[in-house]
Design a protein around this motif. Structure first.
Motif, PDB file in Angstrom:
ATOM      1  N   SER A  27       0.936  -1.106  -0.108  1.00 20.59           N
ATOM      2  CA  SER A  27       0.070   0.090  -0.125  1.00 20.59           C
ATOM      3  C   SER A  27       0.869   1.244  -0.185  1.00 20.59           C
ATOM      4  O   SER A  27       2.060   1.090   0.347  1.00 20.59           O
ATOM      5  CB  SER A  27      -0.862  -0.064   1.133  1.00 20.59           C
ATOM      6  OG  SER A  27       0.017  -0.080   2.293  1.00 20.59           O
ATOM      7  N   ASP A  64      -1.575  -3.767  -3.157  1.00 16.33           N
ATOM      8  CA  ASP A  64      -2.569  -3.560  -2.621  1.00 16.33           C
ATOM      9  C   ASP A  64      -3.973  -3.591  -3.434  1.00 16.33           C
ATOM     10  O   ASP A  64      -4.030  -2.551  -4.445  1.00 16.33           O
ATOM     11  CB  ASP A  64      -2.448  -2.047  -1.877  1.00 16.33           C
ATOM     12  CG  ASP A  64      -3.833  -1.861  -0.815  1.00 16.33           C
ATOM     13  OD1 ASP A  64      -4.826  -2.709  -0.924  1.00 16.33           O
ATOM     14  OD2 ASP A  64      -3.525  -1.014  -0.017  1.00 16.33           O
ATOM     15  N   THR A  66      -6.884  -2.946  -3.178  1.00 15.34           N
ATOM     16  CA  THR A  66      -7.701  -1.647  -3.104  1.00 15.34           C
ATOM     17  C   THR A  66      -7.248  -0.687  -4.211  1.00 15.34           C
ATOM     18  O   THR A  66      -7.851   0.519  -4.181  1.00 15.34           O
ATOM     19  CB  THR A  66      -8.001  -1.132  -1.782  1.00 15.34           C
ATOM     20  OG1 THR A  66      -6.649  -0.822  -1.369  1.00 15.34           O
ATOM     21  CG2 THR A  66      -8.376  -2.424  -0.926  1.00 15.34           C
ATOM     22  N   GLU A  67      -5.945  -0.438  -4.452  1.00 11.58           N
ATOM     23  CA  GLU A  67      -5.447   0.428  -5.205  1.00 11.58           C
ATOM     24  C   GLU A  67      -5.464   0.033  -6.694  1.00 11.58           C
ATOM     25  O   GLU A  67      -5.052   0.986  -7.737  1.00 11.58           O
ATOM     26  CB  GLU A  67      -3.991   0.894  -5.056  1.00 11.58           C
ATOM     27  CG  GLU A  67      -3.849   1.210  -3.539  1.00 11.58           C
ATOM     28  CD  GLU A  67      -2.508   1.684  -2.989  1.00 11.58           C
ATOM     29  OE1 GLU A  67      -1.402   1.533  -3.968  1.00 11.58           O
ATOM     30  OE2 GLU A  67      -2.133   2.056  -1.895  1.00 11.58           O
ATOM     31  N   PHE A 272     -12.140  -9.662  -8.554  1.00 11.26           N
ATOM     32  CA  PHE A 272     -12.960  -9.294  -7.481  1.00 11.26           C
ATOM     33  C   PHE A 272     -14.337  -9.827  -7.586  1.00 11.26           C
ATOM     34  O   PHE A 272     -14.747 -10.146  -6.515  1.00 11.26           O
ATOM     35  CB  PHE A 272     -13.362  -7.696  -7.577  1.00 11.26           C
ATOM     36  CG  PHE A 272     -11.948  -6.832  -7.217  1.00 11.26           C
ATOM     37  CD1 PHE A 272     -11.536  -6.601  -6.000  1.00 11.26           C
ATOM     38  CD2 PHE A 272     -11.165  -6.094  -8.180  1.00 11.26           C
ATOM     39  CE1 PHE A 272     -10.510  -5.992  -5.525  1.00 11.26           C
ATOM     40  CE2 PHE A 272     -10.184  -5.417  -8.058  1.00 11.26           C
ATOM     41  CZ  PHE A 272      -9.750  -5.200  -6.739  1.00 11.26           C
TER      42      PHE A 272
END
Length: 698
Positions: A27, A64, A66-67, A272
């Motif tokens: 991250s 990460d 989420t990025e 996802f």
């Protein structure tokens, strides 16, 4: 320093620790913390060497997630590693758990690597439609050789620390006390005044340059249609032909090209989507589950035997029930042959095979199932047969046992009504071959208890399946959508398009096989019986529906099992061979129904088959049968051979554009009738300028 990255000094060795649970992903906090601590260690005169390690269960396991798809806050990983490459003090990476993707790229930028015996390393970016973008394709060939680099980067596979050490990728393997072993290694490098070994300064060589074209040819077959594996070969080749700086430029160029492409977006969507499918709407995370320590399978045919293997692979005992001794014996022998084959392929030991075989027993008596935790019925697709089975299960199974049906089309609510405990009944629709196909449709009936549903989803994961929840309807998610797909394949035949052309158009689109080859594989008599039963019930079935398939069945052409269907098959072969006899049957059907041939291009063939999938899926969503569009994509990727690089039918629809699909469908409706009526949800989303993706976050 940040809370995600800390540093302390031990005997003049700066120990930098990453602590970013659960997998120490790279991250922004980790990247910025590494940059700060590395600069501090470099300029601290009391520090002679650096050890980079991680807390928790693993080394840095990658980016990460989420990025993904967002602008990266500086420092970007390539910039951080470029700065790391200029450090003048020996740096040792201490690897445990997994060092994957960016995590391995970080480790490769260190001068040395010490790893636990249990550690694994890999560059799995290709599985997301991209390639390692922070030097992995340039450093790995230089330290471990071109052959291993090509293997790892194009497949995404993880390798053990032992294999990595043999290739020179890891300098020392230890059994325990990793951090102290890494500190000792760093101190030894300092004491020996060994020169820093920067992988960027090494040269990648290859004994036979033809290896690159050989890999491209192999990947064109094994990874048909995928862009990323081919670009991975290009970047590894660049490590041989270019210096490090130019190789890095080439890697970056191709990385960005892939990252911005549709294929990577599709594969990242599926990454996802698979995880989202495990989240069941209306089911709290704390929902209790039931223990499944024993399983019974009703029916020892190919499907039942395949289902059983999923459980014996996990050490769960299975009782097979068949009323015929011969059928029971065939089923158990099928399971034994499977394990013998696994031994022959070197995948398991003889001892493991023997242990798994001992978990299988057989019976012809329902009373012997009185103590099992889960029963899965896998018998003939007839409601009368199901009624007989579930009535007996209700009588003999213990309270709290889960009673599951493997039905692919029948109403699970009706099946549940045959018992006095509908709350314990659920659909578990496995796909054939059941021990290989990853999809498991988990069919929630009206009365299914929450803990039964939660148990089924947990169990799916345990036996390495991707569970997707479906409501009750004819065909559930996947098979219901197939109706229009099959309808249009038959209609195209009546318009003079050959079976081979139809199948090739869909194969070139990326499907695992075309619809007619798939029909031969499944057996044409299955659809024949369904259409016959519907007509006998008084339902309207158009004369054109299955017109050719029915004629093939009546001519004894049942598919692969008969050696002939839409195609003919040589003995022991699954390769479809066009057959003039089929051409004659098609011509006969066209004449009988007054059908005229016309010119149809491959683009129309694809639209005629894929758009009905999308349209039916929109109806399924509107009815609440599927939880979200991305669940439907998971069903079609894992159960029906839809190309991963297109992201499933719903993601593909968004890629094409919903207004364009609606416009085409309205033209088809004007030509072919109301089978092409646009689903209200699809039309509404198109008119509002929205997409299916807008619904998938629910």
């Amino acid at each position: 320093m940040t809370s995600a990255v800390m540093m302390h000094i031990v005997d003049n060795v700066a120990v930098i620790e990453v602590d970013n649970p659960p997998v120490n992903a790279l991250s922004f906090a980790v990247r910025s913390g590494l940059q700060t601590t590395l600069r501090e260690a470099e300029h601290n005169e009391a520090v002679d060497a650096i050890v980079l390690s991680c807390r928790g269960n693993t080394f840095i396991a990658g980016a990460d997630i989420t990025e993904f798809g967002k602008p990266m806050q500086p420092p970007a990983l390539p910039d951080l590693l470029s700065e790391m490459d200029t450090l003048t003090k020996p740096m040792v990476a201490a690897l445990h758990g997994t060092a994957l993707g960016g995590g391995l790229e970080v480790a490769l930028t260190c001068h040395y690597r010490v790893a636990l015996e249990s550690a694994k390393v890999g560059l799995p970016e290709v599985l997301l439609g991209i390639l390692p973008g922070a030097g992995g394709t340039q450093r790995l060939p230089r330290i471990a050789g071109v052959e291993l680099a090509l293997d790892m980067i194009t497949s995404g596979r993880k390798v053990s620390s032992k294999e990595a050490a043999k290739a020179g990728l890891i300098d020392k393997v230890v059994s325990d006390d990793l951090q102290n072993a890494a500190i000792a290694f760093a101190k030894k490098v300092v004491n020996n005044k060994a020169p820093l070994r920067r992988i960027s300064e090494l040269t990648a060589t290859v004994s036979d340059p033809a290896i690159f074209d050989q890999y491209r040819a192999k990947l064109a077959k094994t990874r048909r249609g995928f862009d990323a594996p081919q670009r991975c070969v290009d970047t590894v080749q660049a490590s041989v032909e270019l210096d490090f700086a130019d190789g890095m430029k080439k890697e970056r160029e191709l990385f960005l090209e892939l990252m911005q492409g549709t294929q990577s977006k599709s594969q990242r969507h599926m990454f996802f989507a698979e995880r989202m499918a495990a989240q069941v709407q209306g089911l709290s995370k704390g929902t209790p589950t039931r223990d499944i320590n024993s399983v019974a399978i009703i029916g020892a045919g190919t499907m039942g035997s395949g289902i059983a293997i999923n459980f014996t692979n996990k050490g769960i005992p299975v009782t097979m029930l068949e009323l015929s001794f011969e059928a029971l014996e065939r089923g158990i022998k099928h399971i034994h042959r499977y394990y013998d084959g696994q031994v022959a392929k070197g995948r398991i030991s003889e001892e493991q095979a023997a242990s798994a075989k001992q978990l299988v027993s057989g019976t012809d008596n329902y009373a012997d199932l009185s103590d099992v935790d889960l029963v899965i019925e896998a018998v003939f697709e007839s409601m009368a047969v199901k009624q007989d089975v579930f009535t007996k299960l209700d009588k003999y199974c213990k309270p709290g046992a889960i009673l599951a049906s493997n039905t692919s089309t029948l109403n699970v609510n009706t099946i549940a009504s045959f018992t006095s405990r509908p709350q314990d009944v659920i659909g578990l629709h496995f796909f054939s071959p059941a021990n290989i196909m990853r999809l498991l449709e988990v069919v929630r009936a009206d009365s299914t208890a929450d803990d039964v549903l939660a148990t089924a989803m947990k169990l799916a994961k345990h036996i390495n399946k991707v569970g997707v929840v479906s409501g009750v309807c004819d065909g559930f998610i996947g098979n219901r959508m197939l109706k229009g797909y099959g309808r249009e394949a038959g209609a195209l035949l009546l318009e003079g398009v050959s079976p081979a052309r139809i199948d090739k158009a869909l194969y070139d689109f990326g499907m695992a096989m075309g619809p007619l080859t798939m029909g031969d594989l499944a057996g044409l008599d299955v659809g024949y019986r369904v259409r016959k039963e519907r007509r006998e019930r008084g339902e309207y079935v158009p004369e054109t529906d299955g017109a050719i398939a029915d004629r093939l069945v009546e001519a004894g052409r049942l598919g692969q099992k008969a050696g002939k269907g839409y195609y003919r098959y040589e003995e022991g072969s699954r390769t479809p061979i066009p057959d003039p006899e089929v051409d004659a049957i098609i011509k006969e059907a066209m004449d009988a129904l007054g059908c005229e041939p016309r010119e149809i291009d491959d683009e129309e063939i694809v639209k005629r088959l894929i758009y009905p999938l999308i349209n039916e899926a929109a109806l399924i969503l509107d009815e609440g049968i599927a939880q979200r569009p991305s669940d439907i994509d998971v069903v079609y990727i894992y159960g029906y051979g839809f190309p991963v690089y297109r992201g499933g039918p719903m993601f593909y629809a968004d890629t094409v554009g919903l207004p364009a699909i609606v416009a085409d469908m309205e033209q088809f409706q004007a030509r072919y009738g109301d089978d092409w009526q646009v689903a209200p949800l699809l039309k509404t989303l198109a008119e509002q300028g929205r997409s299916f993706a807008d619904l998938s976050s629910k």
